[in-house]
Design an enzyme around this catalytic site. Structure first.
Site, PDB file in Angstrom:
ATOM      1  N   LYS A   1     -40.894 -81.911  72.220  1.00  0.00           N
ATOM      2  CA  LYS A   1     -39.663 -81.971  73.015  1.00  0.00           C
ATOM      3  C   LYS A   1     -39.377 -83.393  73.467  1.00  0.00           C
ATOM      4  O   LYS A   1     -38.219 -83.814  73.542  1.00  0.00           O
ATOM      5  CB  LYS A   1     -39.769 -81.036  74.213  1.00  0.00           C
ATOM      6  CG  LYS A   1     -39.771 -79.563  73.837  1.00  0.00           C
ATOM      7  CD  LYS A   1     -39.873 -78.669  75.072  1.00  0.00           C
ATOM      8  CE  LYS A   1     -39.839 -77.197  74.681  1.00  0.00           C
ATOM      9  NZ  LYS A   1     -39.962 -76.301  75.860  1.00  0.00           N
TER      10      LYS A   1
ATOM     11  N   SER B   1     -37.963 -85.111  95.416  1.00  0.00           N
ATOM     12  CA  SER B   1     -38.183 -83.998  96.320  1.00  0.00           C
ATOM     13  C   SER B   1     -36.943 -83.114  96.334  1.00  0.00           C
ATOM     14  O   SER B   1     -36.261 -82.983  95.321  1.00  0.00           O
ATOM     15  CB  SER B   1     -38.526 -84.522  97.724  1.00  0.00           C
ATOM     16  OG  SER B   1     -38.934 -83.466  98.558  1.00  0.00           O
TER      17      SER B   1
ATOM     18  N   TYR C   1     -41.373 -73.039  96.681  1.00  0.00           N
ATOM     19  CA  TYR C   1     -40.933 -74.330  96.134  1.00  0.00           C
ATOM     20  C   TYR C   1     -40.494 -75.293  97.244  1.00  0.00           C
ATOM     21  O   TYR C   1     -40.956 -76.447  97.274  1.00  0.00           O
ATOM     22  CB  TYR C   1     -39.806 -74.124  95.119  1.00  0.00           C
ATOM     23  CG  TYR C   1     -39.176 -75.407  94.634  1.00  0.00           C
ATOM     24  CD1 TYR C   1     -39.824 -76.212  93.700  1.00  0.00           C
ATOM     25  CD2 TYR C   1     -37.936 -75.828  95.121  1.00  0.00           C
ATOM     26  CE1 TYR C   1     -39.255 -77.396  93.267  1.00  0.00           C
ATOM     27  CE2 TYR C   1     -37.358 -77.010  94.681  1.00  0.00           C
ATOM     28  CZ  TYR C   1     -38.020 -77.790  93.755  1.00  0.00           C
ATOM     29  OH  TYR C   1     -37.447 -78.968  93.321  1.00  0.00           O
TER      30      TYR C   1
ATOM     31  N   LEU D   1     -32.822 -83.784  84.918  1.00  0.00           N
ATOM     32  CA  LEU D   1     -32.680 -85.012  85.692  1.00  0.00           C
ATOM     33  C   LEU D   1     -33.467 -86.171  85.083  1.00  0.00           C
ATOM     34  O   LEU D   1     -32.984 -87.303  85.037  1.00  0.00           O
ATOM     35  CB  LEU D   1     -33.149 -84.779  87.129  1.00  0.00           C
ATOM     36  CG  LEU D   1     -32.284 -83.852  87.985  1.00  0.00           C
ATOM     37  CD1 LEU D   1     -33.069 -83.380  89.201  1.00  0.00           C
ATOM     38  CD2 LEU D   1     -31.012 -84.568  88.420  1.00  0.00           C
TER      39      LEU D   1
ATOM     40  N   LYS E   1     -42.151 -79.015  98.327  1.00  0.00           N
ATOM     41  CA  LYS E   1     -41.378 -80.242  98.455  1.00  0.00           C
ATOM     42  C   LYS E   1     -41.491 -80.831  99.862  1.00  0.00           C
ATOM     43  O   LYS E   1     -41.408 -82.056 100.042  1.00  0.00           O
ATOM     44  CB  LYS E   1     -39.918 -79.978  98.083  1.00  0.00           C
ATOM     45  CG  LYS E   1     -39.733 -79.693  96.587  1.00  0.00           C
ATOM     46  CD  LYS E   1     -40.195 -80.882  95.754  1.00  0.00           C
ATOM     47  CE  LYS E   1     -40.157 -80.652  94.277  1.00  0.00           C
ATOM     48  NZ  LYS E   1     -40.560 -81.829  93.493  1.00  0.00           N
TER      49      LYS E   1
ATOM     50  N   ASN F   1     -40.510 -87.236  88.420  1.00  0.00           N
ATOM     51  CA  ASN F   1     -39.481 -86.206  88.451  1.00  0.00           C
ATOM     52  C   ASN F   1     -40.020 -84.823  88.116  1.00  0.00           C
ATOM     53  O   ASN F   1     -39.482 -83.810  88.568  1.00  0.00           O
ATOM     54  CB  ASN F   1     -38.372 -86.594  87.460  1.00  0.00           C
ATOM     55  CG  ASN F   1     -37.499 -85.431  87.075  1.00  0.00           C
ATOM     56  OD1 ASN F   1     -36.663 -84.971  87.848  1.00  0.00           O
ATOM     57  ND2 ASN F   1     -37.676 -84.927  85.862  1.00  0.00           N
TER      58      ASN F   1
ATOM     59  N   ASP G   1     -49.580 -83.705  81.306  1.00  0.00           N
ATOM     60  CA  ASP G   1     -49.558 -82.308  81.717  1.00  0.00           C
ATOM     61  C   ASP G   1     -50.024 -82.236  83.164  1.00  0.00           C
ATOM     62  O   ASP G   1     -51.209 -82.385  83.465  1.00  0.00           O
ATOM     63  CB  ASP G   1     -50.479 -81.481  80.812  1.00  0.00           C
ATOM     64  CG  ASP G   1     -50.457 -79.999  81.155  1.00  0.00           C
ATOM     65  OD1 ASP G   1     -49.768 -79.617  82.122  1.00  0.00           O
ATOM     66  OD2 ASP G   1     -51.131 -79.228  80.452  1.00  0.00           O
TER      67      ASP G   1
END
Length: 336
Positions: free
Chosen positions: A63, A166, A202, A38, A206, A113, A87
């Site tokens: 990356k 979220s 998880y 995303l 959120k 994000n 990080d």
């Protein structure tokens, strides 16, 4: 969380690609976790829309540089974009990154994000890893970036945006946290192997994010800060979010994505929409490219939800203070 049929309908909703209402050739944007998924697609959209300065914040510089090279090649904007190290498993890294933010001339939007979904119980400084990264580090970055966002608003006459990604998984009734469930420190309560469950941790992280964003927005109204603050749900997308997950989680996600997932590019449109959202949306939950507060269950928005929200916020500030990264909210609110 909306019922299953509503979820399916939303997954297949047409998401129009948002467009900035003004020229953004002088604007600066930061997207965290932008080397893939995303964040990558969001950054690419900003390149295509003509943003003047785009900062890709990543944990792996190699990356990040590879992602930037690809975006430059695909958009033809070879001189735009830069990679910054971040990080979120290190609060010191967040602080160093935040110092660089303060050196910017302006900041039009910070799009947070980056996040993790853990497949096994793991702690960092006494806190479960997904809570540490998705809540503690993410909110520290938000708080540290606010002075630059506020300064930019008043210096350039703009309405900067703070966007925290979220998830609609946080809205399920099974994820609900009542006041008696978090009697004591919420991070201690949710950072035990006994409580940890790969399917709920998880979403819980959120949910804490949503509460924290709502509290932050209430403390920093647009009329004073000049900054629009929102949480955004990208929907179920093809991504690498479950890369740390166990076999059960990855299998479930693979099945769900095969049946219902929207493309990562389409999901990223929600992030872009929130990054351009007007001040009337302040404190909102974004989904399907619009402020969609009607999706929030009453147990988040009612009086009991407000008490839980304030409890979580107090625990967040105490945890930041105890780790040597305290935030003076009164001083922050006084900054213009």
């Amino acid at each position: 969380m909306p019922g299953f049929l509503s979820f399916v309908r939303d997954q297949y909703a047409t998401l129009e690609l948002p467009r900035p209402s003004t020229n953004i050739s002088d604007a600066t944007y930061i997207v965290t976790g932008a080397n893939t998924g995303l964040g990558y697609e969001c950054a690419k959209h900003l390149f295509q829309m003509g943003a003047g300065r785009i900062i890709i914040a990543v944990r792996s510089r190699a990356k990040g540089e590879a992602a930037l090279a690809t975006i430059r090649r695909e958009t033809g904007r070879q001189s735009v974009g830069e990679v910054w190290d971040l990080d979120l498993s290190s609060l010191d890294s967040v602080e160093e990154f935040s110092k660089r933010i303060q050196q910017l001339d302006r900041l039009d939007a910070l799009i947070e994000n980056a996040g993790v979904a853990m497949g096994k119980f793991q702690t960092l400084e006494g806190m479960e890893m997904s809570l540490y990264i998705n809540v503690l580090s993410t909110m520290l970055l938000a708080l540290r970036a606010l002075p630059k966002l506020q300064e930019s608003a008043h210096k350039f006459g703009i309405r900067p945006n703070l966007v925290i990604v979220s998830s609609n998984t946080a809205l399920d009734d099974n994820i609900r946290l009542s006041a008696d469930q978090i009697d004591g420190d919420v991070f201690d309560t949710l950072s035990t192997a006994k409580v940890f469950d790969v399917m709920t941790q998880y979403p819980r992280s959120k949910l804490l994010e949503i509460y924290a964003v709502r509290q932050l927005a209430s403390l920093f109204p647009v009329s004073e800060s000049g900054v629009t603050i929102n949480a955004v749900n990208p929907g179920m997308c093809y991504s690498e979010l479950d890369r740390n997950g166990n076999f059960r989680l990855r299998l479930l996600m693979a099945i769900m994505r095969a049946l219902l997932a929207r493309s990562t590019e389409k999901g990223s449109r929600n992030l872009v929409q929130a990054a351009f959202a007007g001040s009337d949306s302040h404190g909102s939950y974004f989904s399907e490219c619009r402020a969609k507060n009607e999706d929030l269950p009453t147990w988040i928005t009612d009086k009991d939800g407000k008490r839980v929200q304030e409890h979580i916020w107090a625990d967040l500030l105490k945890r930041l203070e105890s780790t040597g990264h305290g935030v003076d909210i009164a001083s922050l609110r006084a900054k213009k």
